[in-house]
Design a protein around this motif. Sequence first.
Motif, PDB file in Angstrom:
ATOM      1  N   GLN A  67       0.831  -1.205   0.000  1.00  0.00           N
ATOM      2  CA  GLN A  67       0.000   0.000   0.000  1.00  0.00           C
ATOM      3  C   GLN A  67       0.868   1.259   0.000  1.00  0.00           C
ATOM      4  O   GLN A  67       0.572   2.231  -0.708  1.00  0.00           O
ATOM      5  N   TRP A  72      -1.390   3.856  -1.843  1.00  0.00           N
ATOM      6  CA  TRP A  72      -2.806   3.508  -1.748  1.00  0.00           C
ATOM      7  C   TRP A  72      -3.523   4.541  -0.892  1.00  0.00           C
ATOM      8  O   TRP A  72      -3.158   4.788   0.265  1.00  0.00           O
ATOM      9  N   GLU A  74      -6.318   4.462   0.553  1.00  0.00           N
ATOM     10  CA  GLU A  74      -7.089   3.930   1.685  1.00  0.00           C
ATOM     11  C   GLU A  74      -6.188   3.280   2.733  1.00  0.00           C
ATOM     12  O   GLU A  74      -6.659   2.497   3.554  1.00  0.00           O
ATOM     13  N   HIS A  78      -7.244   0.865   5.967  1.00  0.00           N
ATOM     14  CA  HIS A  78      -6.804  -0.529   5.875  1.00  0.00           C
ATOM     15  C   HIS A  78      -5.937  -0.881   7.091  1.00  0.00           C
ATOM     16  O   HIS A  78      -6.113  -1.929   7.719  1.00  0.00           O
ATOM     17  N   HIS A 119     -13.324  -8.703   4.646  1.00  0.00           N
ATOM     18  CA  HIS A 119     -12.239  -7.748   4.371  1.00  0.00           C
ATOM     19  C   HIS A 119     -11.538  -8.087   3.052  1.00  0.00           C
ATOM     20  O   HIS A 119     -11.282  -7.197   2.231  1.00  0.00           O
ATOM     21  N   THR A 122     -13.689  -7.297  -0.016  1.00  0.00           N
ATOM     22  CA  THR A 122     -13.925  -5.879  -0.307  1.00  0.00           C
ATOM     23  C   THR A 122     -12.604  -5.120  -0.400  1.00  0.00           C
ATOM     24  O   THR A 122     -12.149  -4.795  -1.494  1.00  0.00           O
ATOM     25  N   MET A 123     -11.974  -4.870   0.719  1.00  0.00           N
ATOM     26  CA  MET A 123     -10.787  -4.004   0.757  1.00  0.00           C
ATOM     27  C   MET A 123      -9.601  -4.587  -0.010  1.00  0.00           C
ATOM     28  O   MET A 123      -8.938  -3.880  -0.766  1.00  0.00           O
ATOM     29  N   ASP A 124      -9.315  -5.870   0.213  1.00  0.00           N
ATOM     30  CA  ASP A 124      -8.147  -6.457  -0.449  1.00  0.00           C
ATOM     31  C   ASP A 124      -8.345  -6.580  -1.953  1.00  0.00           C
ATOM     32  O   ASP A 124      -7.401  -6.406  -2.725  1.00  0.00           O
ATOM     33  N   ARG A 126     -10.089  -4.517  -3.778  1.00  0.00           N
ATOM     34  CA  ARG A 126      -9.887  -3.153  -4.296  1.00  0.00           C
ATOM     35  C   ARG A 126      -8.400  -2.832  -4.361  1.00  0.00           C
ATOM     36  O   ARG A 126      -7.932  -2.229  -5.325  1.00  0.00           O
TER      37      ARG A 126
END
Length: 137
Positions: A67, A72, A74, A78, A119, A122-124, A126
């Motif tokens: 990241q 990144w 976010e 995160h 997680h 969704t987040m990973d 993205r």
Amino acid sequence: MRYEVTPDLLTDNELIDSEHRQLFAAINRLLDAFSDKTQNGNENILQATTFLQSYVDKHFGHEEDLQKKYEWREYEMHHKFHEEYKETLDKILGKIPKEGPSIDDMSAINTHVVRLITHIRTMDKRLGAYIKTQKAR
């Protein structure tokens, strides 16, 4: 129940996906150890919890390094999730008595794994898509 990285959990990042497979394998080893009521089972629980905590730290560190490398946007959100996840995992695993887990302990672990799966989904995912676009530049 066995956990595995299914196609809907793939991030298209080789490192992240590989480490997710290792995390799920560690979780499965822990759950297997829970069902072993012998003295070996208790030792296996200790080994599995120690490895899982260490591997979660390692994996989250690798994700955060990526990241930072790819800037990144976010990252803070995160990172906050990672810190809260590790803290809760430590609490859950720390409550497991030496003689083995209760149904409540196993339920807490499974609930926490579901949080990880959400997680990842969704987040990973993205993050993986973002890294892919950055590499293509």
